[in-house]
Design a protein around this motif. Structure first.
Motif, PDB file in Angstrom:
ATOM      1  N   ASN A   5       0.484  -1.023  -0.179  1.00 56.18           N
ATOM      2  CA  ASN A   5       0.184   0.252   0.147  1.00 56.18           C
ATOM      3  C   ASN A   5       1.048   1.506  -0.057  1.00 56.18           C
ATOM      4  O   ASN A   5       0.633   1.694  -0.969  1.00 56.18           O
ATOM      5  CB  ASN A   5      -1.085  -0.356   1.293  1.00 56.18           C
ATOM      6  N   THR A   6       2.187   1.238   0.749  1.00 59.92           N
ATOM      7  CA  THR A   6       2.959   2.948   0.806  1.00 59.92           C
ATOM      8  C   THR A   6       4.150   1.929   0.684  1.00 59.92           C
ATOM      9  O   THR A   6       5.193   2.375   1.761  1.00 59.92           O
ATOM     10  CB  THR A   6       2.327   3.551   2.572  1.00 59.92           C
ATOM     11  N   PRO A   7       4.715   1.484  -0.388  1.00 65.04           N
ATOM     12  CA  PRO A   7       6.329   1.311  -0.280  1.00 65.04           C
ATOM     13  C   PRO A   7       6.750   2.580  -0.315  1.00 65.04           C
ATOM     14  O   PRO A   7       8.537   2.607  -0.108  1.00 65.04           O
ATOM     15  CB  PRO A   7       6.206   0.501  -1.947  1.00 65.04           C
ATOM     16  N   GLU A   8       6.385   3.882  -1.014  1.00 64.91           N
ATOM     17  CA  GLU A   8       7.166   4.628  -1.020  1.00 64.91           C
ATOM     18  C   GLU A   8       7.833   5.559   0.784  1.00 64.91           C
ATOM     19  O   GLU A   8       9.173   5.655   0.810  1.00 64.91           O
ATOM     20  CB  GLU A   8       6.853   6.095  -1.038  1.00 64.91           C
ATOM     21  N   LEU A   9       6.674   4.985   1.436  1.00 62.59           N
ATOM     22  CA  LEU A   9       7.113   5.266   3.024  1.00 62.59           C
ATOM     23  C   LEU A   9       8.336   3.868   3.385  1.00 62.59           C
ATOM     24  O   LEU A   9       8.758   3.854   4.138  1.00 62.59           O
ATOM     25  CB  LEU A   9       6.132   4.741   4.028  1.00 62.59           C
ATOM     26  N   GLY A  10       7.962   2.662   3.077  1.00 65.33           N
ATOM     27  CA  GLY A  10       9.113   2.096   3.254  1.00 65.33           C
ATOM     28  C   GLY A  10      10.490   2.701   3.218  1.00 65.33           C
ATOM     29  O   GLY A  10      10.824   1.245   3.566  1.00 65.33           O
ATOM     30  N   LEU A  11      10.438   2.942   1.509  1.00 65.22           N
ATOM     31  CA  LEU A  11      11.606   3.039   0.703  1.00 65.22           C
ATOM     32  C   LEU A  11      12.724   3.880   1.718  1.00 65.22           C
ATOM     33  O   LEU A  11      12.994   4.596   2.381  1.00 65.22           O
ATOM     34  CB  LEU A  11      11.618   3.890  -0.470  1.00 65.22           C
ATOM     35  N   LYS A  12      11.056   4.972   2.656  1.00 70.19           N
ATOM     36  CA  LYS A  12      11.672   5.856   3.259  1.00 70.19           C
ATOM     37  C   LYS A  12      12.436   5.801   4.601  1.00 70.19           C
ATOM     38  O   LYS A  12      13.541   6.380   4.989  1.00 70.19           O
ATOM     39  CB  LYS A  12      10.682   7.050   3.405  1.00 70.19           C
ATOM     40  N   ILE A  13      11.688   4.721   5.360  1.00 74.37           N
ATOM     41  CA  ILE A  13      12.318   3.956   6.517  1.00 74.37           C
ATOM     42  C   ILE A  13      13.874   3.609   6.067  1.00 74.37           C
ATOM     43  O   ILE A  13      14.650   3.547   6.857  1.00 74.37           O
ATOM     44  CB  ILE A  13      11.352   2.971   6.725  1.00 74.37           C
ATOM     45  N   ILE A  14      13.789   2.782   4.961  1.00 75.51           N
ATOM     46  CA  ILE A  14      15.381   1.694   4.508  1.00 75.51           C
ATOM     47  C   ILE A  14      16.274   3.693   4.732  1.00 75.51           C
ATOM     48  O   ILE A  14      17.073   3.019   5.125  1.00 75.51           O
ATOM     49  CB  ILE A  14      14.670   1.068   3.580  1.00 75.51           C
ATOM     50  N   GLU A  15      15.492   4.314   4.486  1.00 72.80           N
ATOM     51  CA  GLU A  15      16.886   5.556   3.453  1.00 72.80           C
ATOM     52  C   GLU A  15      16.863   5.915   5.269  1.00 72.80           C
ATOM     53  O   GLU A  15      18.718   5.691   5.568  1.00 72.80           O
ATOM     54  CB  GLU A  15      16.330   6.884   3.031  1.00 72.80           C
ATOM     55  N   LEU A  16      16.039   5.983   6.152  1.00 73.48           N
ATOM     56  CA  LEU A  16      16.839   6.310   7.406  1.00 73.48           C
ATOM     57  C   LEU A  16      17.519   5.371   7.831  1.00 73.48           C
ATOM     58  O   LEU A  16      18.526   5.753   8.600  1.00 73.48           O
ATOM     59  CB  LEU A  16      15.244   6.649   8.173  1.00 73.48           C
ATOM     60  N   MET A  17      16.981   3.941   8.151  1.00 76.60           N
ATOM     61  CA  MET A  17      18.161   2.834   9.139  1.00 76.60           C
ATOM     62  C   MET A  17      19.719   3.440   8.067  1.00 76.60           C
ATOM     63  O   MET A  17      20.753   3.405   8.991  1.00 76.60           O
ATOM     64  CB  MET A  17      17.509   1.840   8.983  1.00 76.60           C
ATOM     65  N   GLU A  18      19.393   3.385   7.311  1.00 76.65           N
ATOM     66  CA  GLU A  18      20.704   3.404   5.938  1.00 76.65           C
ATOM     67  C   GLU A  18      22.030   4.803   6.348  1.00 76.65           C
ATOM     68  O   GLU A  18      22.975   4.174   6.477  1.00 76.65           O
ATOM     69  CB  GLU A  18      20.682   2.947   4.535  1.00 76.65           C
TER      70      GLU A  18
ATOM     71  N   LYS B 138      -7.938  14.784   7.843  1.00 76.86           N
ATOM     72  CA  LYS B 138      -6.906  15.519   7.625  1.00 76.86           C
ATOM     73  C   LYS B 138      -6.030  14.732   7.406  1.00 76.86           C
ATOM     74  O   LYS B 138      -5.925  13.199   7.943  1.00 76.86           O
ATOM     75  CB  LYS B 138      -6.022  15.875   8.920  1.00 76.86           C
ATOM     76  N   GLU B 139      -4.803  14.832   6.886  1.00 79.42           N
ATOM     77  CA  GLU B 139      -3.199  14.100   6.421  1.00 79.42           C
ATOM     78  C   GLU B 139      -3.052  13.424   7.608  1.00 79.42           C
ATOM     79  O   GLU B 139      -2.502  14.083   8.989  1.00 79.42           O
ATOM     80  CB  GLU B 139      -2.521  14.908   5.990  1.00 79.42           C
ATOM     81  N   VAL B 140      -2.751  12.180   8.156  1.00 81.70           N
ATOM     82  CA  VAL B 140      -2.329  11.532   9.112  1.00 81.70           C
ATOM     83  C   VAL B 140      -0.279  10.781   8.426  1.00 81.70           C
ATOM     84  O   VAL B 140      -0.489  10.077   7.802  1.00 81.70           O
ATOM     85  CB  VAL B 140      -2.953  10.272   9.612  1.00 81.70           C
ATOM     86  N   TYR B 141       0.329  11.359   9.131  1.00 80.12           N
ATOM     87  CA  TYR B 141       2.001  10.883   8.751  1.00 80.12           C
ATOM     88  C   TYR B 141       2.374   9.831   9.724  1.00 80.12           C
ATOM     89  O   TYR B 141       1.688  10.019  11.135  1.00 80.12           O
ATOM     90  CB  TYR B 141       2.407  12.298   9.457  1.00 80.12           C
ATOM     91  N   HIS B 142       3.057   9.628   9.281  1.00 80.23           N
ATOM     92  CA  HIS B 142       4.352   8.226  10.046  1.00 80.23           C
ATOM     93  C   HIS B 142       5.298   8.791  10.491  1.00 80.23           C
ATOM     94  O   HIS B 142       5.456  10.417  10.102  1.00 80.23           O
ATOM     95  CB  HIS B 142       4.782   7.320   9.250  1.00 80.23           C
ATOM     96  N   PRO B 143       5.498   8.307  11.843  1.00 83.85           N
ATOM     97  CA  PRO B 143       6.707   9.381  12.411  1.00 83.85           C
ATOM     98  C   PRO B 143       7.952   9.994  11.164  1.00 83.85           C
ATOM     99  O   PRO B 143       8.611  10.759  11.842  1.00 83.85           O
ATOM    100  CB  PRO B 143       7.596   8.237  13.186  1.00 83.85           C
ATOM    101  N   VAL B 144       8.232   8.107  10.718  1.00 81.26           N
ATOM    102  CA  VAL B 144       8.937   8.392   9.493  1.00 81.26           C
ATOM    103  C   VAL B 144       9.180   9.964   8.935  1.00 81.26           C
ATOM    104  O   VAL B 144       9.726  10.631   8.505  1.00 81.26           O
ATOM    105  CB  VAL B 144       9.863   7.675   8.508  1.00 81.26           C
ATOM    106  N   GLU B 145       8.070  10.178   8.261  1.00 84.63           N
ATOM    107  CA  GLU B 145       7.498  12.051   7.346  1.00 84.63           C
ATOM    108  C   GLU B 145       7.813  12.558   7.628  1.00 84.63           C
ATOM    109  O   GLU B 145       7.904  14.100   7.534  1.00 84.63           O
ATOM    110  CB  GLU B 145       5.883  10.829   7.070  1.00 84.63           C
ATOM    111  N   ILE B 146       7.693  12.410   9.558  1.00 82.83           N
ATOM    112  CA  ILE B 146       7.782  13.485  10.174  1.00 82.83           C
ATOM    113  C   ILE B 146       9.155  14.171  10.118  1.00 82.83           C
ATOM    114  O   ILE B 146       9.619  15.526   9.823  1.00 82.83           O
ATOM    115  CB  ILE B 146       7.489  13.096  11.564  1.00 82.83           C
ATOM    116  N   MET B 147       9.975  13.183  10.392  1.00 81.27           N
ATOM    117  CA  MET B 147      11.346  13.480   9.927  1.00 81.27           C
ATOM    118  C   MET B 147      11.492  13.714   9.543  1.00 81.27           C
ATOM    119  O   MET B 147      12.554  14.662   8.927  1.00 81.27           O
ATOM    120  CB  MET B 147      12.100  12.032  10.758  1.00 81.27           C
ATOM    121  N   ASN B 148      11.584  13.208   8.281  1.00 80.37           N
ATOM    122  CA  ASN B 148      11.226  14.092   6.448  1.00 80.37           C
ATOM    123  C   ASN B 148      11.421  15.951   6.253  1.00 80.37           C
ATOM    124  O   ASN B 148      11.775  16.441   5.666  1.00 80.37           O
ATOM    125  CB  ASN B 148      11.501  13.072   5.752  1.00 80.37           C
ATOM    126  N   LYS B 149      10.142  15.115   7.309  1.00 77.06           N
ATOM    127  CA  LYS B 149       9.433  16.804   6.712  1.00 77.06           C
ATOM    128  C   LYS B 149      10.000  18.118   7.574  1.00 77.06           C
ATOM    129  O   LYS B 149      10.725  18.874   7.430  1.00 77.06           O
ATOM    130  CB  LYS B 149       7.998  17.049   7.774  1.00 77.06           C
TER     131      LYS B 149
END
Lengths: 406, 411
Positions: free
Chosen positions: B170-183, B375-386
């Motif tokens: 459903n949200t693979p873009e978020l998955g990629l963001k999480i992987i990038e964060l861990m990297e 309203k839009e709802v964010y994953h914590p990692v999206e907030i970090m990116n924001k």
């Protein structure tokens, strides 16, 4: 690294956390859940009985305990006053939800006996048995957790035997929330009464039976928060024109739930880190600080702190476990005990050699019987707050490190 | 269910049960769990009532005696006989993995069809799939497909990422963001091909297939675990299932290896990130954080709240428990009433809160929050990116790890 790590989510642990966080300490609170506070009457008892005698004024009797090994004997009267004031301050933050008389207030129980309390929820206060208005107890035939006829008959007999007879009547109200209601608990009834049509139906039925000059006793079902209970109670008194009081009943006990939630919310506001739903299992000194291991689903969580307060309760709450036939132990520090209570010194530390910067509070402490004395929440609040003060003072004096005392 | 006899009938659990709150005729955790389990164990059968449980696990966090209340409910649920159509529907809802695999290949078609209100009404009538709650949209191409040609960071420090079906399909873009964060923290992120954790199967009565998934996943995870590589998941239900159910309810072989090795993403970030708190930004933003039930169920406190505070944000932890969607629960027509009432409590709380951003880590809760708050709802990692603040948790990669080179993502 936390300043103070507290184990136990009952009155002692919650008060310790509130006091330590109130002094701007970094506080961790670990608890399995609300435990026995959810079973509580909501009243804070200081001391109801002493040597099987009823206590009229707990302050005077507590003074006479000074120097004994009773937990009240090792604290000063100002300590107790401070704890009561702190607790009242937290609970009455928004409104006067709790009241205290000069001494104990005696209130009716769900089985028609009398119980003493000191700091009392305002919604229970009109039940004061020193008052002279006759009492009408109300129930519902389908409700299994309160039997008004039983309570009224026994209350009448008990008061007559004491030489202070009171007119007590009971009535089974014709109110049905319209569900298959035989399994409904007080908590369910409170949720139903939050819906206006159920509330109005109850008020209408009560209006039919209310008698001027009497007071009305209901099982405790008015709302799940202090605010909600107070609002519904005021509205009832206003619409019925008589004093109304709640009687705490079988768990889930709403007065206890309201009390727990109010304290819990206070800790959240203070920014206390709360781990709930897991067990603290092990405490040791490691590299100059205390290391607490918590067993959570899937593995252990480890936390470091400068001081620890254990407030895990007595043998019923798992604060003390039985090892063999005649041996007990405090399971987190693995302290061997000869009886199901932990002997402490006047500084609320283990009487036998133990970790520095470890304090105990509440029902695990030896020297008293909360059930006979009706002093449970009082001792818990007082020793909880004092443990936090002792820990905080020790930290301020640079008392870090945790090597064994003696 | 070995803990069944520890139940003292104290009723603490009833007070946190969302279903009981919404529907007082539900017997509640105490009865649906240990009481009926005793009855079931002596051959007394089971009761239809267990089907109303959302498996939120809040009762277990509350129980003072450690009774594994939902184990018995899940076991009984697997034995329920259901009306024909409902049985097929539940089988289908359990197959989140399969649905995702198919749908990500033809996402535009599936998303368009599921977005047609009339078709949703028809689905409710015929298949019993509620038209009230929004169905998830699928991404074109799954996370696993996108990772195939991705050059990931190579490092001696390795973590295994368990994305779960939502991030996969459903949200693979978020998955990629999480992987990038861990990297960015200097870790090589391994994402082997795994099956669904099994949670949707458990709640939809397909215990045998859930066990098969657990066995399959453990076979793949075992060599990583033996090398000491931790497993990180971002979906609370997946991490809870790995942490608790594999060794418990599902009795998967070698599941003991998971002990102390599975981490919720925020839990892991808080442990591995810089502990220094950031200085609050001049315009300090307020986030309202909704705690997913399965975060509470992990008994680890609220690591996401802690993470958000570390980012210098003002955090309001919402008090409402259970959003009422509960994975596949809210898609069942017969549960519309309960789901609606639970959502109402949360909507009331949201209406009374002021906040800049609404945050939760659970995919299902996020869908529900978005519906209720509009309203839009964010994953914590999206907030970090924001905030562009992920740097706060990061030291330069080169300092931690000399040889930074990109190689093909391990799989």
């Amino acid at each position: 690294m936390f300043d103070v790590m507290i184990v136990g989510g009952g009155m002692a642990g919650l008060m310790a956390a509130a006091a330590a966080a109130g002094e701007n300490r970094q506080v961790l609170l670990v608890s399995k859940g609300p435990g026995t506070l959810y079973l509580s009457t909501g009243s804070i008892d200081l001391l109801g009985y002493c040597q099987q005698q009823e206590v009229e004024n707990p302050w005077q009797t507590i003074e006479s305990l000074a120097g004994t090994n009773h937990p009240y004997g090792m604290v000063s009267l100002p300590d107790i006053q401070e704890a009561v004031a702190a607790l009242t301050g937290i609970l009455n933050r928004d409104q006067e939800y709790y009241l205290a008389g000069t001494g104990n207030t005696w209130l009716p129980t769900a089985i028609g006996s009398r119980r003493p309390g000191y700091l009392i929820p305002r919604v229970q206060m009109a039940g004061d048995l020193a008052r002279k208005e006759p009492i009408m107890l109300i129930g519902w035939p389908w409700f299994r957790d309160f039997f008004p006829h039983l309570a009224a008959e026994r209350l009448r007999t008990n008061l007559a035997n004491l030489g202070s007879p009171l007119e007590v009547e009971s009535y089974q109200l014709d109110w049905q929330p319209g569900l298959s209601s035989s399994g409904l608990t007080a908590y369910d009834v409170a949720n139903l009464l939050a819906q206006s049509h159920h509330w109005q139906a109850l008020v209408d039925e009560l209006k039919k039976v209310v008698k001027p000059g009497w007071r009305l006793g209901l099982p405790a079902v008015l709302g799940t928060t202090l605010e909600q209970a107070s609002r519904m109670h005021r509205q009832l008194e206003h619409e019925l024109g008589v004093p109304v009081f709640e009687i705490p009943i079988l768990p889930p006990s709403l007065p206890g739930i309201r009390l727990y939630n109010a304290l819990h919310r206070h800790l959240q506001r203070l920014g206390v880190e709360i781990i709930s739903g897991s067990y603290a299992r092990h405490l040791e000194c490691r590299e100059g600080h205390l290391s607490l291991t918590v067993e959570a689903p899937g593995g252990d969580l480890t936390f470091q702190g400068k001081g620890v307060i254990l407030a895990t309760g007595g043998i019923f709450s798992g604060g003390i476990s039985r090892l063999l036939e005649d041996y007990f132990q405090e399971p987190i520090t693995k302290t061997r005990l000869a009886a199901p209570a932990v002997p402490v010194n006047s500084q609320q530390q283990l009487a036998q050699a133990g970790l520095k910067n470890l304090w105990l509070a509440g029902q695990m402490m030896a020297g008293y019987d909360p059930y006979q004395e009706k002093s449970g929440l009082g001792v818990a609040a007082v020793t909880g707050l004092r443990a936090a003060r002792l820990a905080s003072r020790s930290l301020a004096e640079g008392g870090v490190g945790c090597a064994n005392r003696r | 269910m070995q803990t069944v006899d520890k139940c003292l009938k104290c009723n603490d659990c009833i007070v946190v049960c969302p279903v009981r709150r919404a529907n007082p005729s539900y017997p509640g955790p105490k009865t649906a769990g240990p009481e009926l389990e005793r009855w079931r164990l002596v051959g007394g059968g089971y009761r239809q009532a267990v089907e109303l449980c959302t498996n939120c696990k809040l009762c277990e966090t509350q129980c003072p005696h450690g009774v594994e209340i939902t184990d018995g409910i899940c076991e009984a649920r697997a034995q329920l006989s259901k009306p024909f159509v409902r049985g097929i529907r539940d089988k289908m809802l359990g197959q989140v993995d399969l649905l995702g695999q198919v749908s990500t290949r033809i996402a535009p078609v599936v998303n368009t069809l599921l977005g047609i209100p009339l078709l949703r009404k028809v689905m409710e009538r015929t298949a019993g799939i509620s038209a009230e709650n929004p169905l998830p949209t699928f991404a074109q191409g799954s996370l696993m497909q996108r990772l195939k040609n991705r050059k990931g960071l190579q490092s001696d420090k390795k973590v295994l990422f368990f994305p779960g079906c939502a991030l996969k399909y459903n949200t693979p873009e978020l998955g990629l963001k999480i992987i990038e964060l861990m990297e960015s923290l200097g870790y090589q992120v391994l994402v082997p091909e795994l099956k669904c954790c099994g949670a949707p199967l458990i709640v939809n009565g397909q215990m045998e297939q859930a066990k098969d998934n657990a066995v399959h996943n453990m076979r793949i995870l075992k060599p990583y675990l033996e090398q000491g590589i931790p497993i990180i998941g971002s979906e609370p239900t997946c991490t809870l299932t790995l942490k608790k159910e594999y060794a418990g309810l599902l009795q998967a072989p070698d599941a003991g290896l998971l002990l102390n090795k599975v981490f919720d993403l925020s839990q892991w970030l808080v442990q591995n990130g810089s502990s220094q708190e950031s200085t609050p930004a001049a315009d300090k933003k307020t986030v309202a954080y909704f705690v997913p039930c399965h975060v509470r169920g992990q008994g680890m406190g609220l690591p996401t709240a802690r993470l958000l505070k570390m980012l210098g944000l003002e955090v309001v932890v919402l008090e409402s428990q259970c959003c009422g969607l509960s994975g596949t629960y809210g898609y069942k027509k017969e549960k519309n009433d309960i789901s609606r009432r639970l959502g109402q409590d949360l909507a009331n709380e949201l209406a009374g809160q002021s906040y800049d951003w609404l945050v939760t880590e659970c995919f299902s809760c996020a869908a529900r929050l978005k519906q209720l708050a509009g309203k839009e709802v964010y994953h914590p990692v999206e907030i970090m990116n924001k905030l562009h603040l992920d740097a706060l948790l990061t030291e330069p990669v080169s300092k931690k790890n000399g040889k930074v080179k990109t190689v093909q993502q391990a799989s």
